[in-house]
Motif scaffolding. Structure first.
Motif, PDB file in Angstrom:
ATOM      1  N   ALA A 237       0.837  -1.204   0.000  1.00  0.00           N
ATOM      2  CA  ALA A 237       0.000   0.000   0.000  1.00  0.00           C
ATOM      3  C   ALA A 237       0.870   1.252   0.000  1.00  0.00           C
ATOM      4  O   ALA A 237       0.529   2.255  -0.644  1.00  0.00           O
ATOM      5  N   TYR A 238       1.965   1.217   0.701  1.00  0.00           N
ATOM      6  CA  TYR A 238       2.883   2.367   0.703  1.00  0.00           C
ATOM      7  C   TYR A 238       3.401   2.635  -0.701  1.00  0.00           C
ATOM      8  O   TYR A 238       3.433   3.787  -1.159  1.00  0.00           O
ATOM      9  N   LEU A 239       3.774   1.594  -1.411  1.00  0.00           N
ATOM     10  CA  LEU A 239       4.338   1.753  -2.757  1.00  0.00           C
ATOM     11  C   LEU A 239       3.280   2.159  -3.774  1.00  0.00           C
ATOM     12  O   LEU A 239       3.557   2.942  -4.696  1.00  0.00           O
ATOM     13  N   GLY A 240       2.062   1.618  -3.631  1.00  0.00           N
ATOM     14  CA  GLY A 240       0.986   1.959  -4.552  1.00  0.00           C
ATOM     15  C   GLY A 240       1.202   1.403  -5.948  1.00  0.00           C
ATOM     16  O   GLY A 240       2.092   0.571  -6.186  1.00  0.00           O
ATOM     17  N   ASP A 241       0.380   1.877  -6.883  1.00  0.00           N
ATOM     18  CA  ASP A 241       0.459   1.352  -8.247  1.00  0.00           C
ATOM     19  C   ASP A 241       1.071   2.340  -9.231  1.00  0.00           C
ATOM     20  O   ASP A 241       1.094   2.086 -10.438  1.00  0.00           O
ATOM     21  N   SER A 242       1.592   3.463  -8.740  1.00  0.00           N
ATOM     22  CA  SER A 242       2.272   4.409  -9.620  1.00  0.00           C
ATOM     23  C   SER A 242       3.761   4.110  -9.628  1.00  0.00           C
ATOM     24  O   SER A 242       4.259   3.317  -8.825  1.00  0.00           O
ATOM     25  N   ASP A 243       4.495   4.772 -10.513  1.00  0.00           N
ATOM     26  CA  ASP A 243       5.932   4.533 -10.607  1.00  0.00           C
ATOM     27  C   ASP A 243       6.740   5.581  -9.839  1.00  0.00           C
ATOM     28  O   ASP A 243       7.932   5.757 -10.084  1.00  0.00           O
ATOM     29  N   THR A 244       6.110   6.241  -8.863  1.00  0.00           N
ATOM     30  CA  THR A 244       6.798   7.295  -8.113  1.00  0.00           C
ATOM     31  C   THR A 244       8.056   6.770  -7.428  1.00  0.00           C
ATOM     32  O   THR A 244       9.134   7.383  -7.513  1.00  0.00           O
ATOM     33  N   PHE A 245       7.948   5.641  -6.749  1.00  0.00           N
ATOM     34  CA  PHE A 245       9.097   5.064  -6.047  1.00  0.00           C
ATOM     35  C   PHE A 245      10.144   4.575  -7.044  1.00  0.00           C
ATOM     36  O   PHE A 245      11.352   4.737  -6.817  1.00  0.00           O
ATOM     37  N   ASP A 246       9.703   4.011  -8.164  1.00  0.00           N
ATOM     38  CA  ASP A 246      10.633   3.530  -9.191  1.00  0.00           C
ATOM     39  C   ASP A 246      11.510   4.680  -9.693  1.00  0.00           C
ATOM     40  O   ASP A 246      12.731   4.550  -9.801  1.00  0.00           O
ATOM     41  N   GLN A 247      10.858   5.794 -10.005  1.00  0.00           N
ATOM     42  CA  GLN A 247      11.590   6.951 -10.518  1.00  0.00           C
ATOM     43  C   GLN A 247      12.537   7.523  -9.458  1.00  0.00           C
ATOM     44  O   GLN A 247      13.674   7.925  -9.774  1.00  0.00           O
ATOM     45  N   ALA A 248      12.068   7.533  -8.216  1.00  0.00           N
ATOM     46  CA  ALA A 248      12.898   8.073  -7.144  1.00  0.00           C
ATOM     47  C   ALA A 248      14.177   7.262  -6.971  1.00  0.00           C
ATOM     48  O   ALA A 248      15.277   7.817  -6.826  1.00  0.00           O
ATOM     49  N   LEU A 249      14.049   5.935  -7.007  1.00  0.00           N
ATOM     50  CA  LEU A 249      15.235   5.097  -6.799  1.00  0.00           C
ATOM     51  C   LEU A 249      16.190   5.139  -7.984  1.00  0.00           C
ATOM     52  O   LEU A 249      17.400   4.944  -7.813  1.00  0.00           O
ATOM     53  N   ALA A 250      15.672   5.421  -9.183  1.00  0.00           N
ATOM     54  CA  ALA A 250      16.569   5.594 -10.329  1.00  0.00           C
ATOM     55  C   ALA A 250      17.482   6.794 -10.105  1.00  0.00           C
ATOM     56  O   ALA A 250      18.674   6.751 -10.445  1.00  0.00           O
ATOM     57  N   ARG A 251      16.939   7.849  -9.511  1.00  0.00           N
ATOM     58  CA  ARG A 251      17.761   9.028  -9.226  1.00  0.00           C
ATOM     59  C   ARG A 251      18.703   8.769  -8.040  1.00  0.00           C
ATOM     60  O   ARG A 251      19.870   9.168  -8.069  1.00  0.00           O
ATOM     61  N   PHE A 252      18.181   8.099  -7.010  1.00  0.00           N
ATOM     62  CA  PHE A 252      19.024   7.782  -5.857  1.00  0.00           C
ATOM     63  C   PHE A 252      20.220   6.923  -6.265  1.00  0.00           C
ATOM     64  O   PHE A 252      21.359   7.162  -5.829  1.00  0.00           O
ATOM     65  N   ALA A 253      19.966   5.925  -7.092  1.00  0.00           N
ATOM     66  CA  ALA A 253      21.026   4.984  -7.457  1.00  0.00           C
ATOM     67  C   ALA A 253      22.171   5.681  -8.173  1.00  0.00           C
ATOM     68  O   ALA A 253      23.349   5.385  -7.935  1.00  0.00           O
ATOM     69  N   GLU A 254      21.849   6.618  -9.063  1.00  0.00           N
ATOM     70  CA  GLU A 254      22.900   7.352  -9.769  1.00  0.00           C
ATOM     71  C   GLU A 254      23.704   8.240  -8.812  1.00  0.00           C
ATOM     72  O   GLU A 254      24.943   8.297  -8.873  1.00  0.00           O
ATOM     73  N   THR A 255      22.988   8.893  -7.914  1.00  0.00           N
ATOM     74  CA  THR A 255      23.665   9.778  -6.965  1.00  0.00           C
ATOM     75  C   THR A 255      24.573   8.993  -6.037  1.00  0.00           C
ATOM     76  O   THR A 255      25.710   9.401  -5.752  1.00  0.00           O
ATOM     77  N   TYR A 256      24.080   7.851  -5.570  1.00  0.00           N
ATOM     78  CA  TYR A 256      24.916   7.075  -4.655  1.00  0.00           C
ATOM     79  C   TYR A 256      26.074   6.407  -5.395  1.00  0.00           C
ATOM     80  O   TYR A 256      27.155   6.228  -4.810  1.00  0.00           O
ATOM     81  N   ALA A 257      25.879   6.056  -6.647  1.00  0.00           N
ATOM     82  CA  ALA A 257      26.991   5.512  -7.436  1.00  0.00           C
ATOM     83  C   ALA A 257      28.114   6.542  -7.552  1.00  0.00           C
ATOM     84  O   ALA A 257      29.298   6.182  -7.548  1.00  0.00           O
ATOM     85  N   ASP A 258      27.760   7.821  -7.653  1.00  0.00           N
ATOM     86  CA  ASP A 258      28.771   8.881  -7.646  1.00  0.00           C
ATOM     87  C   ASP A 258      29.544   8.869  -6.331  1.00  0.00           C
ATOM     88  O   ASP A 258      30.774   8.998  -6.309  1.00  0.00           O
ATOM     89  N   GLN A 259      28.809   8.714  -5.220  1.00  0.00           N
ATOM     90  CA  GLN A 259      29.459   8.671  -3.907  1.00  0.00           C
ATOM     91  C   GLN A 259      30.387   7.461  -3.800  1.00  0.00           C
ATOM     92  O   GLN A 259      31.498   7.562  -3.264  1.00  0.00           O
TER      93      GLN A 259
END
Length: 467
Positions: free
Chosen positions: A423-445
């Protein structure tokens, strides 16, 4: 309200609880990563871990971590745990792998001799925020994709596909009865069929070869590689510094003491096995032992190969006894409820895996230095196949990421509140898009941290060797 209490609410109440957690951490909030102002020096974190390890092996660990940003990431679970503790989370917990990078998903054998796809490494397992496992997985995919020369858009598609698979799978598990979730597993035959339908002919042949090869990677193949006849007796072959038999490790008196302790470890560990497995193990006798260097992040921990024989020299059993230290998550997610760290590993593995090694158990043993250490034991090799990230195309990695996402969702659904998480994740891709940005930023770190280790080696602060 405790996590267990959540599970006794109605499905409607659990779903409402999950949606309410979006006020604690919006799904879009997961996109960001900013290093904490007091973030510790990454080399300091690694050195603190190394302080409890065998000093002669620590340079091998650093040498392996230097090879690439991806190899560094594999050894940097403690660094990422520190960073994850400062990222948003929903407050919903599950049993975590603790080191859910992509190479810890692989083909494994069940005790019933079925080839399965599952999570593999549980050295860091502990209950904690379910997001931490998902974030470590997607960052590993981005780092591997960078090493392979994937474009930014290709890496983003891999991450979004992985997270979508996790999200859709956890929603499917939320609709299932509890026992059906527990019985769920990913069979290799079904997986092979799925992959074959989506890959080109050349890649299908390579995948088929991997599946076939997995079934040959058993105790007999391991014995052929690791042992030889010495004066008419089967013995583990030296390959220093990676494999060092006891005879080559120390002088006679100490060697006999260590051999006695390891034999005692096997005898006592047997008591943690179910009665039928104890009866099976009792039909084998210990004939040789050797120290083994394992992995990247685990290098320097105490690890032993123990060769046992049953009926004769053609009836081997190879056990691996690996030291279990406190999880890197413990400082941030809370200490384990298990006093023995080996039991922590075994309990987490049995909870997360669809089916676990039949010889999986734990024990505590006193070393030659008088210090007690915890170990967990399992078969050294049993139908295992490790993915080769460097050979993956963007399409193959995207498919592999989907498999990992679904597998991780199943593992979390067994212990966490799958209905609330869905239920927290829902059926939209909001979390998917967020983690795509997080993953790139953390890969830089991660790349900055990798460079920090390289600088420390150049300055002589730490020593690194290739092995």
């Amino acid at each position: 309200m405790t996590e267990t209490t959540h599970l006794h609410l109605t499905p409607r109440e659990r779903a409402a609880l999950g949606r309410a957690r979006r006020t604690r951490a919006r799904r879009s909030d997961h996109a960001g990563f900013t290093p904490a102002p007091d973030r510790p020096d990454p080399v300091d974190v690694i050195e603190r871990q190394s302080a409890s390890r065998l000093p002669e092996l620590v340079p091998i660990r650093y040498g392996r971590m230097l090879e690439s940003p991806f190899r560094f990431f594999r050894g940097a679970a403690a660094i990422m745990a520190t960073d994850l503790a400062h990222t948003p989370d929903s407050g919903l917990r599950a049993q975590l792998c603790g080191d859910a990078h992509m190479l810890n998903f692989r083909l494994l054998a069940s005790p019933e001799r079925h080839l399965m796809f599952d999570v593999n490494d549980f050295d860091e397992t502990l209950p904690g925020p379910w997001e931490w496992d998902v974030k470590r997985l997607v960052v590993s995919l981005v780092i591997a994709g960078r090493d392979n020369g994937f474009k930014h858009a290709e890496r983003a598609r891999v991450v979004r596909a992985t997270v979508r698979s996790y999200r859709e799978s956890i929603r499917e598990f939320a609709r299932m009865r509890t026992l059906d979730v527990w019985y769920s597993r990913i069979d290799a035959a079904d997986l092979h069929t799925l992959m074959s339908a989506k890959l080109d002919a050349r890649t299908r042949r390579r995948v088929s070869k991997t599946f076939s090869k997995a079934r040959t990677r058993d105790h007999l193949q391991a014995l052929e590689k690791l042992a030889r006849m010495v004066d008419g007796q089967l013995r583990l072959a030296p390959d220093p510094p990676l494999i060092t038999p006891l005879d080559d490790l120390m002088p006679g008196v100490e060697r006999k003491q260590l051999e006695h302790q390891l034999r005692e470890l096997v005898d006592r560990y047997a008591l943690t096995l179910p009665a039928d497995r104890r009866a099976l193990l009792a039909q084998y006798r210990v004939v040789d032992m050797a120290r083994k260097v394992v992995g990247v992040g685990s290098v320097g921990t105490r690890c032993w190969i123990i060769l046992l024989l049953g009926r004769d020299d053609t009836d081997p059993l190879l056990l691996q006894a690996k030291e279990a230290q406190p999880s890197v998550l413990a400082e941030f997610a809370g200490a384990s409820s298990h006093v023995n760290q080996g039991e922590r590993v075994v309990a987490g593995q049995r909870l997360m895996q669809a089916t676990s090694d039949m010889f999986l158990g734990w024990e505590r043993v006193e070393g030659l230095d008088g210090r007690e250490r915890d170990f967990y034991l399992r078969q050294l090799r049993d139908w295992k196949a490790i993915p080769q990230a460097e050979l993956m195309t963007p399409d193959v990695m995207r498919l592999f990421g989907r498999m990992c996402g679904a597998t991780l969702a199943r593992a979390h659904a067994r212990s966490g509140d799958r209905i609330a998480v869905a239920a927290y994740l829902g059926d939209s891709d909001t979390f998917d898009q967020a983690l795509a940005r997080f993953a790139e930023t953390y890969a830089d770190q991660n790349e900055r941290d990798h460079r920090a280790l390289a600088a420390a080696v150049r300055k002589g602060r730490v020593a690194a060797v290739s092995a």
